[in-house]
Design an enzyme around this catalytic site. Structure first.
Site: not given
Length: 736
Positions: A162, A166, A706
Site C-alpha cells: 500500500y 501511494k 579638444q
C-alpha cells in the site's frame, strides 16, 4: 464569491461510501453533474455490486442534483470516462479515490497481495486519468486529485504494498502537474485522514467515528475549483485541519577532492554535517535538485576543500529568478566549425530548391557567386540556447521544460564566410518580469578571430517564472515593430514540405518536438511542429529575393517575434512593406490565416547609389553613418598605411536625443585594419562618446576636438593621449 461547480462534470472513483461518497454529495450540492463510480467490491478487492453507487446517485437526485452511476473497475479507465462523456458530454474534474487494502507484514506479502494493490491504486488511477487527459487538455481546463496516504509518505508497518502504491501516486501527480500546467490542467495530491472502511482496520473505533469524511471534502472541492490555481501540491487533511507538505534537504557536504576518489571513511567522518538540517533548502523542482550536484562538481573541479555545498543557500533564498545576480553574467565561449556543406544544408532546410535558378548560388559550392544565406548567422550562434549554458548562470534557477523562444534579432557586420571557425561569446543582457513569466535576453557576439562577424539577441520566455518584482521592459531589447497600416507592397507564398522540420533539424536544433510524434503530443501538438527559426529563414530569404536581388551583402539585420507554430507541409505567406531600407514583414500560414511571425522587419544595406546627409536625415538615420562608411572604404584602400600611422583601436558611441544610437570600432592596429558596427568588443584602446550632430561638426572642422572634450560634448574613456591621433583619422581619411 461562492465556490460553485455549475456546468462542471465530476467523476469520483470509489464513491459508493466513505470519502468518495462525501465528495460526490458535496460536488452535486454545488451544481456539478457527478459520475459516481464504484465497483461494489469489499475492502480487499473481492466481489462486485451496483448497490453502493446506486444508493449515492439516488441520494443526489433526491436533493435535486444530477448524477449517474458507473460500476466499472478503475482498470477499465476508458469505460469509466466514457460514462461521463455519454451522459454529460465532457469531463472537467477527476477525483481518484478508489482503493483497497491487503495488509501483511513484508515477509508474508504474496505476489497477489502486491499486484492487486498496485493495480487498483496506482494503475487504476493512471488508466482513468489517461482516459480523461486529452479531453481536459483540449478544453483547456481540468482538475485532478490523486489520493496518497501517510503510509506512503512516512511508511507504516504491514503496508509495504500500500505504501509503495501511494507514494507512486505522488510521483505521478507531480509530473502531471508539470505537463498539464500550460493547458490549465492542474493536479494535486491529498493524504486524507478520515473514518472509512479502509482506516477502520488501522485506527481505534472512537477515532474512526470522530474523523468524519465531511471534514475532508471542502479541501477537495477547493482544489478542484477554477478559482484555485494550486498545482503540484501535497496536503495532509483531516478533522478540519489542513497542512501543506514540501521536501526539505540539508545543506549537504562534498566528500571528495579533485583527482581523488570518494571513500566510505570520508562519508563516515562527514556524516553529522551531511545530516545537519540547519539552514536547510527546500527544492521544488528537478532543476533545483540538480543545482547542488552541479555546484559540487564545479567546486571539485576548481580544487576546493571538502566542505559544504557552496551555493545551496543561495538556491534556497532565491525565488528562482534574481536579475541582480544574472545580468552581466557570461557563458563559456562556444566554437562553431563548418564547411560549405553546412551552408548548403541550411539553405535546403529553409526551403531553397534547385527549381529556382536564383537559389543555385546558395546550393552549389562551385557557383561563381557561392554564398552563405545571411540567416545562417543564427546557426553559428545558437549554442547559447542549445548547450545548456543557462543552467550554470547564477540567478537563473528556472524550469527548462518551460522555456520558449519568444523573439530573435540578428545583425551581420560582414557577409558570412562559407566555411571557417567562428567563436561566440554570450552574456545575459537583461531579465524582465512579465508577470506570467520571465524574459531572458541573451546577447551573442560571434567572431572570426578578433573580427566581429554577427550579433544575435535571443529573447526567451520562461513560463511561470514571473512575479519576482523585476522591471517589465529594457532599453537593451531589440524592439519589434508593427507593419504600416496599408496593403503590403509584396506577398510571397512558399510551401514547406512534410519533411521540412526533419531537414532543418540537421543544422543543429535536435529538439525531438520537431521529429518525434510522441514527444510532440506531450507538448500538446497533434504532430511535430516546424522550428520557429525555420520560418524565420523562409521569411528572410523572401525579402532578400524580393528587394535585394538575392544579394546577401545587402542584408543587414532581421527582427522577428514568434507567435504560433507551423506544421510541416503548410504554406508560408510572407507579406512585405518597404519603408526606405527597412522591409516590414508579417508571416502567416496560408491555409489557416494564422500569424506566425509578427512585429518583424529586415534591414537592408542600400544599393550602389550614394547616400547623402540629407536623405539619411529624412529617413531618420545618422549623418555619422556617411563618415564611417567613408572611413571603411579608405581602410579597404590604404588600411596598412593607416595602421602604420595610427597603431590603435578606437571605439565610438554615437548618441542621438540623449540615447545610444550606434557603436563603431575602428581597428587600426591589427592586420590591414578593419571597421565594424555593433556592440563594442572591449578591445578598444580608447572610446569616444559624442552626439551625432557634434560628431559632424568635428568632422567638418566646425568644432575643435579638444574644445569638444573640455565642454563635455566629447567624452573619452581609456588612453586619452590617443585622442591626438583623432584629427589625423578624421581629416585625412573621413573626407566625404
Amino acid at each position: 464569491m461562492s465556490v460553485s461547480f455549475e456546468g462542471r462534470v465530476v467523476l469520483v472513483t470509489g464513491a459508493g461510501g466513505g470519502l468518495g461518497k462525501e465528495y460526490a454529495l458535496a460536488f452535486a450540492e454545488r451544481g456539478a453533474s457527478v459520475v459516481v463510480n464504484d465497483l461494489g467490491a469489499d475492502t480487499k478487492g473481492g466481489g462486485k455490486s451496483s448497490a453502493a453507487a446506486d444508493k449515492v446517485v439516488e441520494e443526489i437526485r433526491a436533493k435535486g442534483g444530477k448524477a449517474v452511476a458507473n460500476y466499472d473497475s478503475v482498470e477499465d479507465g476508458e469505460k469509466v470516462i466514457q460514462t461521463a462523456l455519454d451522459e454529460f458530454g465532457r469531463i472537467d474534474i477527476l477525483v481518484n479515490n478508489a482503493g483497497i487494502l491487503r495488509d501483511r507484514s513484508f515477509a508474508r506479502t504474496s505476489d497477489l497481495d502486491w499486484d492487486l494493490i498496485q493495480r487498483v491504486h496506482l494503475r487504476g488511477s493512471f488508466l482513468v486519468t489517461r482516459a480523461a487527459w486529452n479531453h481536459m487538455k483540449n478544453q483547456k481546463f481540468g482538475r485532478i486529485i490523486m489520493t496518497t496516504s501517510a503510509a506512503g509518505i512516512y511508511g507504516n508497518f504491514g503496508q509495504a504494498n500500500y505504501s509503495a502504491a501511494k507514494l507512486g501516486l505522488l510521483g505521478l501527480a507531480n509530473t502531471l502537474a508539470i505537463e498539464g500546467r500550460k493547458y490549465n490542467v492542474h493536479c494535486n495530491t491529498i493524504a486524507p485522514v478520515a473514518g472509512s472502511r479502509l482506516t477502520e482496520t488501522v485506527m481505534p473505533p472512537d477515532l474512526v467515528a470522530s474523523l468524519k469524511p465531511e471534514y475532508v471534502a471542502p479541501m477537495v472541492l477547493w482544489l478542484c475549483n477554477e478559482q484555485c490555481q494550486e498545482n503540484g501540491g501535497l496536503f495532509e487533511v483531516g478533522a478540519g485541519w489542513i497542512g501543506k507538505l514540501r521536501w526539505e534537504r540539508s545543506q549537504g557536504q562534498i566528500v571528495r577532492q579533485k583527482n581523488q576518489p570518494a571513500t566510505p571513511e570520508v562519508v563516515r567522518d562527514q556524516w553529522d554535517k551531511i545530516c545537519d538540517f540547519t539552514d536547510a533548502t527546500k527544492p521544488t523542482s528537478i532543476q533545483e535538485s540538480l543545482q547542488s550536484i552541479v555546484s559540487a562538481l564545479s567546486s571539485v573541479e576548481s580544487d576546493e576543500e571538502v566542505g559544504a555545498n557552496p551555493t545551496s543557500a543561495s538556491v534556497a533564498s532565491a525565488s528562482g529568478i534574481n536579475p541582480a545576480e544574472a545580468v552581466g553574467q557570461t557563458l563559456p565561449p562556444s566554437t562553431f566549425s563548418y564547411t560549405h556543406t553546412q551552408c548548403i544544408l541550411y539553405a535546403l532546410g529553409v526551403g531553397m530548391s534547385t527549381k529556382d535558378p536564383d537559389h543555385l548560388r546558395f546550393l552549389y559550392e562551385g557557383h561563381e557567386d557561392f554564398s552563405c544565406l545571411p540567416t545562417f548567422g543564427v546557426i553559428v550562434s545558437q549554442a547559447a540556447m542549445m548547450d545548456g549554458g543557462l543552467s550554470s548562470v547564477p540567478g537563473l534557477n528556472i524550469d527548462f521544460t518551460q522555456v520558449l523562444h519568444g523573439e530573435q534579432y540578428l545583425e551581420l557586420y560582414k557577409p558570412l564566410p562559407t566555411s571557417g571557425e567562428l567563436t561566440s561569446k554570450t552574456s545575459i543582457a537583461d531579465v524582465l518580469d512579465k508577470g506570467s513569466g520571465a524574459v531572458i535576453l541573451l546577447d551573442v557576439n560571434t567572431y572570426s578571430g578578433d573580427e566581429l562577424v554577427c550579433y544575435n539577441q535571443f529573447s526567451v520566455f520562461v513560463v511561470g517564472a514571473g512575479g519576482f518584482g523585476g522591471k517589465r521592459s529594457s532599453e537593451k531589447a531589440k524592439a519589434s515593430l508593427p507593419p504600416p497600416n496599408r496593403a503590403p507592397d509584396a506577398v510571397v507564398i512558399d510551401s514547406t514540405t512534410r519533411d521540412q522540420a526533419a531537414l532543418y533539424r540537421l543544422s543543429g536544433d535536435w529538439n525531438p518536438l520537431h521529429i518525434d510524434p510522441s514527444f510532440a503530443a506531450m507538448g500538446g501538438f497533434k504532430a511535430p511542429i516546424l522550428h520557429g527559426l525555420c520560418s524565420f529563414g523562409f521569411a528572410a530569404r523572401h525579402v532578400l529575393k524580393q528587394f535585394a536581388d538575392n544579394d546577401p551583402s545587402r542584408f543587414k539585420a532581421i527582427k522577428v517575434r514568434f507567435v504560433k507554430p507551423v506544421m510541416p507541409g503548410q504554406s508560408l505567406q510572407t507579406e512585405m512593406w518597404k519603408e526606405g531600407n527597412r522591409i516590414h514583414i508579417q508571416c502567416k500560414v496560408k491555409e489557416t490565416d494564422a500569424v506566425v511571425l509578427a512585429g518583424a522587419y529586415v534591414d537592408l544595406h542600400g544599393a550602389s547609389e550614394e547616400a547623402s546627409p540629407e536623405n539619411l536625415t529624412q529617413g531618420g538615420g545618422l549623418q555619422s553613418e556617411l563618415v564611417f562608411a567613408e572611413i571603411g572604404r579608405r581602410i579597404k584602400d590604404v588600411g596598412p598605411t593607416m595602421v602604420k600611422k595610427v597603431n590603435a583601436v578606437f571605439g565610438w558611441e554615437i548618441t542621438k536625443d540623449g540615447k545610444n544610437a550606434a557603436q563603431w570600432t575602428i581597428d587600426l592596429k591589427n592586420g590591414a585594419g578593419s571597421l565594424h558596427k555593433g556592440p563594442l568588443s572591449g578591445k578598444a584602446d580608447v572610446t569616444f562618446t559624442v552626439a551625432d550632430g557634434d560628431f559632424m561638426e568635428v568632422v567638418q572642422g566646425k568644432l575643435n576636438p579638444q574644445k569638444a572634450f573640455f565642454s563635455g560634448k566629447l567624452k573619452v574613456r581609456g588612453n586619452i593621449m590617443l585622442s591626438q591621433k583623432l584629427e589625423v583619422i578624421l581629416k585625412d581619411y573621413a573626407k566625404l
